[in-house]
Scaffold this active site. Structure first.
Site, PDB file in Angstrom:
ATOM      1  N   GLU A   6      17.346  42.374 -61.654  1.00  0.00           N
ATOM      2  CA  GLU A   6      17.655  41.804 -59.939  1.00  0.00           C
ATOM      3  C   GLU A   6      15.977  42.654 -59.395  1.00  0.00           C
ATOM      4  O   GLU A   6      15.770  44.188 -59.914  1.00  0.00           O
ATOM      5  CB  GLU A   6      19.077  42.413 -59.162  1.00  0.00           C
ATOM      6  CG  GLU A   6      19.754  42.336 -59.699  1.00  0.00           C
ATOM      7  CD  GLU A   6      20.978  42.502 -60.404  1.00  0.00           C
ATOM      8  OE1 GLU A   6      22.046  41.798 -61.159  1.00  0.00           O
ATOM      9  OE2 GLU A   6      20.574  43.884 -60.659  1.00  0.00           O
ATOM     10  N   THR A   7      15.697  41.826 -58.287  1.00  0.00           N
ATOM     11  CA  THR A   7      14.295  42.256 -57.328  1.00  0.00           C
ATOM     12  C   THR A   7      14.945  42.137 -56.559  1.00  0.00           C
ATOM     13  O   THR A   7      15.657  41.228 -55.717  1.00  0.00           O
ATOM     14  CB  THR A   7      12.988  40.945 -57.846  1.00  0.00           C
ATOM     15  OG1 THR A   7      12.656  41.339 -58.665  1.00  0.00           O
ATOM     16  CG2 THR A   7      12.221  41.358 -57.090  1.00  0.00           C
TER      17      THR A   7
END
Length: 281
Positions: free
Chosen positions: A53-54
């Site tokens: 995830e970002t």
């Protein structure tokens, strides 16, 4: 003006979550002051980092929130995810964020999520499940195919979806969880979280998260999954407070603290910044 010339620098942190030591938890990339970015810029950067995830910190639209968060995998946006929630809260505080009250309030696609400070660690309150209850026989058969199991290997199953799409699978013990060698081609859209108990020791269970549809076959340490598992099992098949191990097969050492307090389930762990810098987007 060229696209290159129009780029703007943003403060950036990469935070290791669910580990007190660097490189043993699950990293999340956090971009600060992201209000001016388009959805495509966010998605492109998430694909480029290639992390599970970002996240992007933005000004909240709800007056009850301290900040707003958008969460992207390499495959698309999520309404909620656990380790990005804790890692982003850590980054926001470290960058000088001051919550309106003792607890932090995050606004995201799943609504408002409360994050509290527990000594040097952080914990989020599990959001309500968007899908819960029994798993159909055809879905159990598909899960068994994907995990290369027979029906006799599975103790129980339940939908425990709080946004990412998790279905929970309880196996007989932690060794059975560690031994899994999934058939990735058989997953389709399934996002499967597997849990099994240890007989004794400092951790109660081993957890694994399989989600090839998000661009990552196995997630190292997963807050949203552990939240769903806690809502399903804490206080019944598991104690009301326990520590889960995750990431062992991937050479990580994730430790997730799950606590049920009445109807609320809290999911916590250590957070540690490993990279600080600026990114031009």
């Amino acid at each position: 003006m060229s696209r290159h010339e129009s780029r703007r620098e943003h403060e950036f942190r990469q935070v290791d979550v669910f580990s007190a030591a660097p490189l043993l938890g699950n990293p999340v990339a956090v971009v600060h002051d992201a209000d001016g970015l388009t959805e495509e810029q966010m998605a492109s950067f998430a694909r480029w980092t290639n992390l599970s995830e970002t996240t992007f910190l933005l000004t909240p639209t709800d007056p009850a929130a301290d900040y707003r968060l958008r969460i992207f995998t390499p495959g698309g946006e999520l309404p909620f995810a656990g380790h990005p929630t804790l890692g982003s809260a850590h980054a926001w505080l470290e960058a000088g964020g001051v919550p309106a009250a003792d607890d932090l309030v995050q606004e995201c696609g799943a609504g408002l999520v409360t994050v509290r400070r527990e000594g040097g660690a952080l914990a989020f309150q599990a959001p309500p499940l968007t899908r819960s209850g029994p798993v159909s026989d055809p879905d159990v058969a598909a899960i068994c195919r994907a995990l290369r199991l027979t029906g006799a290997d599975v103790v129980d199953t339940a939908w425990i979806d709080n946004g990412p799409g998790w279905v929970g699978v309880l196996l007989r013990d932690a060794d059975a969880v560690l031994a899994l060698e999934p058939d990735w081609a058989a997953f389709g859209d399934l996002k499967i979280g597997v849990v099994g108990r240890y007989a004794d020791g400092p951790v109660a269970v081993e957890v694994r998260a399989f989600c090839p549809g998000y661009g990552m076959p196995e997630d190292p340490v997963t807050g949203s999954l552990n939240a769903g598992l806690g809502q399903w099992l804490a206080g019944t098949r598991l104690p009301t407070a326990y520590v889960a191990s995750q990431g062992t097969v991937l050479q990580r050492r994730g430790r997730v603290r799950v606590t049920r307090e009445g109807d609320a389930v809290w999911v916590g762990g250590d957070t540690l910044t490993t990279v600080v810098g600026r990114v031009a987007l």
